[in-house]
Each structure stands twice: as C-alpha cells, then as structure tokens.
Enzyme design. Structure first.
Site, PDB file in Angstrom:
ATOM      1  N   HIS A  25       1.513  -3.709   9.433  1.00  0.00           N
ATOM      2  CA  HIS A  25       2.887  -3.400   9.022  1.00  0.00           C
ATOM      3  C   HIS A  25       3.663  -2.769  10.170  1.00  0.00           C
ATOM      4  O   HIS A  25       3.101  -2.059  10.991  1.00  0.00           O
ATOM      5  CB  HIS A  25       2.909  -2.415   7.842  1.00  0.00           C
ATOM      6  CG  HIS A  25       2.561  -3.036   6.542  1.00  0.00           C
ATOM      7  ND1 HIS A  25       3.365  -3.956   5.906  1.00  0.00           N
ATOM      8  CD2 HIS A  25       1.490  -2.877   5.739  1.00  0.00           C
ATOM      9  CE1 HIS A  25       2.797  -4.320   4.773  1.00  0.00           C
ATOM     10  NE2 HIS A  25       1.649  -3.689   4.653  1.00  0.00           N
ATOM     11  N   HIS A  29       0.830  -1.208   0.000  1.00  0.00           N
ATOM     12  CA  HIS A  29       0.000   0.000   0.000  1.00  0.00           C
ATOM     13  C   HIS A  29       0.865   1.259   0.000  1.00  0.00           C
ATOM     14  O   HIS A  29       0.567   2.225  -0.702  1.00  0.00           O
ATOM     15  CB  HIS A  29      -0.939   0.011   1.209  1.00  0.00           C
ATOM     16  CG  HIS A  29      -2.119  -0.871   1.051  1.00  0.00           C
ATOM     17  ND1 HIS A  29      -2.081  -2.229   1.279  1.00  0.00           N
ATOM     18  CD2 HIS A  29      -3.391  -0.586   0.686  1.00  0.00           C
ATOM     19  CE1 HIS A  29      -3.281  -2.735   1.068  1.00  0.00           C
ATOM     20  NE2 HIS A  29      -4.096  -1.765   0.703  1.00  0.00           N
TER      21      HIS A  29
END
Length: 133
Positions: free
Chosen positions: A91, A42
C-alpha cells in the site's frame, strides 16, 4: 452493533476499491497480494474493530487510567497495522490514510444510528412506564 460495523466496513471497502481501482505499488514488495490498493482494507478493518471496541467498552471501564489504556492500545494497534501494510510494500501511505478516513466515517455513522436507536428505545420504555403508572 459490533457485527454490523465490521460487515458494513467490509462492504464499504469493496465498493470504494471498485470505484477507485488503484493498482498496488510494484516496488519493494515483501509479499505478493492481488486486488486494488485504495483504500487499505486492513487499515479500514483495524480502525473499525478497535474503534467500535473502544466505543463499546468505554462506558464499562470506570477508571480514567483504564480508559487511557484502552485508547492507547487501540491507537497503537491501528497505527501498527497501517504501518505494516506500507512496510510490506502493498500500500501507499495515502491508501492507509484513505482507509482510516473511510472507516472513521463509517463508524461515526454506525454510532450515530446506534445512539439514535438506543434513545428511541429508552423513550418508548419511559412512555410505557408513564402509561402504566
């Protein structure tokens, strides 16, 4: 240029994920997601999309204010997407930073090739004009 940059970024992300094979954080996850963690896809995609859009739109915006808005919106979106991935617990911060660096490398390479191609086309056009005149 836009499609090539996005496609190349996705391919580079897949290669890097397979190379590093870093597992995702297993604490404070707000959503479930599979796959490797490093680098953040992303973050890479956001940096690539907004970076290339800014590059392509820059020359079409004549005012300094308009260019400032373009860059500001791009930066805000890139950071918001990166921060959201950390917030969601999918993440580590280093995954986001790694994604930004990988994408920065990729779009710099893509822009250099694009500029080289444009210059080459321009020089060929000039040579044809000189030959005809």
């Amino acid at each position: 240029m836009f499609a090539a940059a996005i496609t190349g970024s996705a391919i580079l992300n897949g290669i890097l994920k397979q190379f590093f094979q870093r597992v995702r954080p297993d604490f404070h996850r707000l959503i479930d997601i599979e796959g490797y963690s490093f680098p953040s896809g992303h973050a890479m995609n956001a940096f690539t999309v907004y970076g290339i859009l800014s590059f392509l739109l820059w020359r079409h915006i004549p005012s300094r204010f308009g260019r400032g808005v373009l860059i500001s919106v791009s930066i805000i979106m890139i950071l918001a997407i990166g921060i959201s991935r950390i917030y969601l617990g999918v993440h580590y911060p280093s995954d986001i930073i790694g994604g930004y660096f990988a994408s920065g490398f990729w779009i710099t390479t893509a822009i250099l090739f694009f500029q080289y191609y444009q210059e080459k086309r321009y020089n060929k056009k000039k040579q044809r004009e000189k030959g005809i005149a």
